[in-house]
Design an enzyme around this catalytic site. Structure first.
Site, mmCIF file in Angstrom:
data_model
loop_
_atom_site.group_PDB
_atom_site.id
_atom_site.type_symbol
_atom_site.label_atom_id
_atom_site.label_comp_id
_atom_site.label_asym_id
_atom_site.label_seq_id
_atom_site.Cartn_x
_atom_site.Cartn_y
_atom_site.Cartn_z
ATOM 1 N N GLY A 1 29.314 -80.120 -25.992
ATOM 2 C CA GLY A 1 29.582 -79.574 -27.315
ATOM 3 C C GLY A 1 28.613 -80.225 -28.282
ATOM 4 C CG HIS A 2 24.814 -80.407 -27.766
ATOM 5 N ND1 HIS A 2 23.735 -80.081 -26.996
ATOM 6 C CD2 HIS A 2 25.438 -81.418 -27.121
ATOM 7 C CE1 HIS A 2 23.712 -80.876 -25.926
ATOM 8 N NE2 HIS A 2 24.736 -81.684 -25.988
ATOM 9 C CG ASP B 1 31.185 -86.750 -26.953
ATOM 10 O OD1 ASP B 1 30.833 -85.566 -26.863
ATOM 11 O OD2 ASP B 1 32.098 -87.254 -26.279
ATOM 12 C CE LYS C 1 23.821 -85.270 -25.479
ATOM 13 N NZ LYS C 1 24.987 -86.147 -25.589
ATOM 14 C CD GLN D 1 27.574 -83.085 -19.946
ATOM 15 O OE1 GLN D 1 26.640 -82.887 -19.202
ATOM 16 N NE2 GLN D 1 28.193 -82.090 -20.551
HETATM 17 P P1 IMP Z 1 33.161 -82.459 -16.439
HETATM 18 O O1 IMP Z 1 31.749 -82.553 -16.885
HETATM 19 O O2 IMP Z 1 33.947 -81.406 -17.170
HETATM 20 O O3 IMP Z 1 33.276 -82.361 -14.956
HETATM 21 O O4 IMP Z 1 33.899 -83.843 -16.829
HETATM 22 C C1 IMP Z 1 33.582 -85.075 -16.187
HETATM 23 C C2 IMP Z 1 33.637 -86.237 -17.172
HETATM 24 O O5 IMP Z 1 32.579 -86.085 -18.113
HETATM 25 C C3 IMP Z 1 34.926 -86.294 -17.996
HETATM 26 O O6 IMP Z 1 35.212 -87.646 -18.267
HETATM 27 C C4 IMP Z 1 34.549 -85.599 -19.285
HETATM 28 O O7 IMP Z 1 35.341 -86.006 -20.377
HETATM 29 C C5 IMP Z 1 33.108 -86.058 -19.435
HETATM 30 N N1 IMP Z 1 32.295 -85.119 -20.225
HETATM 31 C C6 IMP Z 1 31.814 -83.917 -19.835
HETATM 32 N N2 IMP Z 1 31.097 -83.361 -20.819
HETATM 33 C C7 IMP Z 1 31.126 -84.219 -21.839
HETATM 34 C C8 IMP Z 1 30.524 -84.223 -23.136
HETATM 35 O O8 IMP Z 1 29.816 -83.293 -23.551
HETATM 36 N N3 IMP Z 1 30.772 -85.321 -23.902
HETATM 37 C C9 IMP Z 1 31.513 -86.373 -23.465
HETATM 38 N N4 IMP Z 1 32.075 -86.421 -22.268
HETATM 39 C C10 IMP Z 1 31.880 -85.360 -21.461
#
Ligand code: IMP
Length: 429
Positions: A40-41, A13, A16, A224
């Protein structure tokens, strides 16, 4: 011209989407290398906002080819919905979007298993996005995953899905006492995807290496952030892929020698969604103010993000892993109005001050941040277009970051719109 990699330097977040959108106008190809629809971009035009989850942000630029690489896990339902929305917005997708035949698919059972695991973990839950990302990567590495290429052969798909669904139903029923899935319904639904996905599917590794040989400019987009990397992040509170620079090579099939720029996207403060250690977290009025002013709510899940001060110890660690060649500082405007800014330059633990990011969760969860304090500024920075026109205290804040990390700042974002960007020696087209 070789590859530029865009990396989230914190917990995701960082902004990017906006930076990739800006830089896309100067490249031929934008390629996404890991993650899935958990990302989520957010891209803001002057009057519209759009969130991309799977398709690279370059899709909004004519003439740019967008690649979803082999390292991404694709939810076909989410992808088709996103393609339809982009087309409805009036952008060309056909002929411009290439999907790796080797990318793995996220299936409904992945989401169901993830929900069951998270529920069973109770207080130890990761706080995932619930998009089935972890279980899909588990199947990939267990060598039992279903890939995009499987969608193109109905017999193979039927056989693979029957085996997988039966296997997952056993786990859902016997281990978690959860609802099972109907094999025939799912096969019918997924067989339909072959017609829709077929025009986009190709050997993207071959395409990308061919493009590089022709001298095309490639922007590799990570999702991420490095502190969520499955190897280098705050394990187990991480995602199941490699958002850091190494993921670019394995997730696209481009050689490391092709990468000549690694741009870190650094939010001017820190945020984190989900559970896990966060040394500079502010559970007070300042944290609430950052969340409110910065609109810090998940672009995918809508969850409130945890907010805190900038953590230079963590950033120096991610700089080491990634070899950042330049920095893009985002959301500087959110700090406007705070009388005093704290920047974490060390961690105190075991009776001493350290500048190393601890690798074990127990230590990281107990460190006490050591702060340096800088004066804030009140002037509106959202329409400033040159670094030298920023308030002196804002420039001092940027100088402090640059000096600590020893890496030049090439871009500063002062608002969500494309126009709210200061370029410092960086060409976008
Ligand atoms: P997962 O990727 O859904 O397995 O989530 C694993 C961890 O990564 C959790 O803490 C999510 O909140 C975090 N996470 C996954 N995708 C994002 C993102 O795009 N932005 C911020 N945190 C993320």
């Amino acid at each position: 011209m070789p590859v530029t990699v865009i990396i989230g330097s914190q917990w995701g977040d960082e902004g990017k989407g906006k930076v990739v959108d800006l830089l896309s106008s100067g490249v031929d190809v934008v390629a996404r290398y890991q993650g899935g629809a958990n990302a989520g971009h957010t891209i803001c035009w002057e009057d519209r906002t759009f969130v991309l989850h799977l398709v690279p942000s370059g899709i909004f630029h004519d003439g740019v080819t967008c690649v979803i690489g082999n390292g991404v896990v694709i939810d076909p339902v989410a992808l088709m919905k996103e393609i339809d929305t982009i087309k409805q917005l009036g952008f060309e997708v056909d002929g411009r979007l290439l999907i790796s035949h080797n990318a793995h698919l996220i299936m409904p059972y992945h989401k169901r298993i993830e929900a069951a695991i998270e529920q069973a973990r109770d207080a130890g839950a990761i706080g995932t996005t619930g998009r089935g990302i972890g279980p899909a990567y588990v199947d990939k590495f267990a060598r039992s995953g279903v890939r995009v290429v499987d969608l193109l052969d109905r017999d193979v798909l039927r056989a693979k899905l029957t085996r997988s669904i039966n296997e997952k139903n056993e786990v859902l029923k016997k281990v978690y006492g959860a609802d099972t899935l109907n094999v025939d319904d799912m096969i019918e639904e997924y067989i339909e995807f072959d017609k829709r996905i077929d025009p986009y599917v190709t050997d993207t590794t071959q395409y990308l290496n061919g493009a590089l040989r022709e001298g095309k400019r490639v922007l590799a987009e990570g999702a991420q952030g490095s502190l969520l990397d499955v190897d280098f992040g705050t394990y187990p509170f991480v995602t199941s892929s490699h958002p850091s620079a190494g993921g670019c090579c394995t997730g696209l099939g481009v050689p490391p020698t092709a990468i000549d720029r690694v741009m870190a996207i650094v939010k001017a403060y820190s945020t984190r969604v989900g559970n896990g250690p966060f040394p500079t977290e502010l559970e007070d009025e300042t944290g609430n103010a950052l969340r409110k002013v910065g609109d810090e709510f998940g672009a995918t899940t809508g969850r409130p993000r945890r907010c805190g001060w900038l953590d230079l110890v963590a950033l120096r660690y991610t700089a080491t892993i990634n070899g950042f060649t330049e920095l893009a500082i985002t959301k500087l405007d959110v700090l406007t109005g705070l009388p005093r800014l704290a920047v974490c330059t060390g961690y105190r633990y075991g009776g001493r001050e350290h500048t190393r990011f601890p690798s074990d969760l127990k230590t990281l969860s107990s460190v006490e941040p050591v702060y340096e304090y800088l004066d804030g500024w009140d002037e509106d920075v959202t329409n400033v277009s040159r670094i030298e026109d920023l308030p002196a205290n804002a420039r001092a804040y940027l100088d402090f970051i640059e000096a600590y990390l020893g890496t030049p700042i090439r871009l500063v974002s002062t608002g969500p719109k494309r126009s709210q960007t200061i370029l410092a020696g960086l060409e976008t087209a």
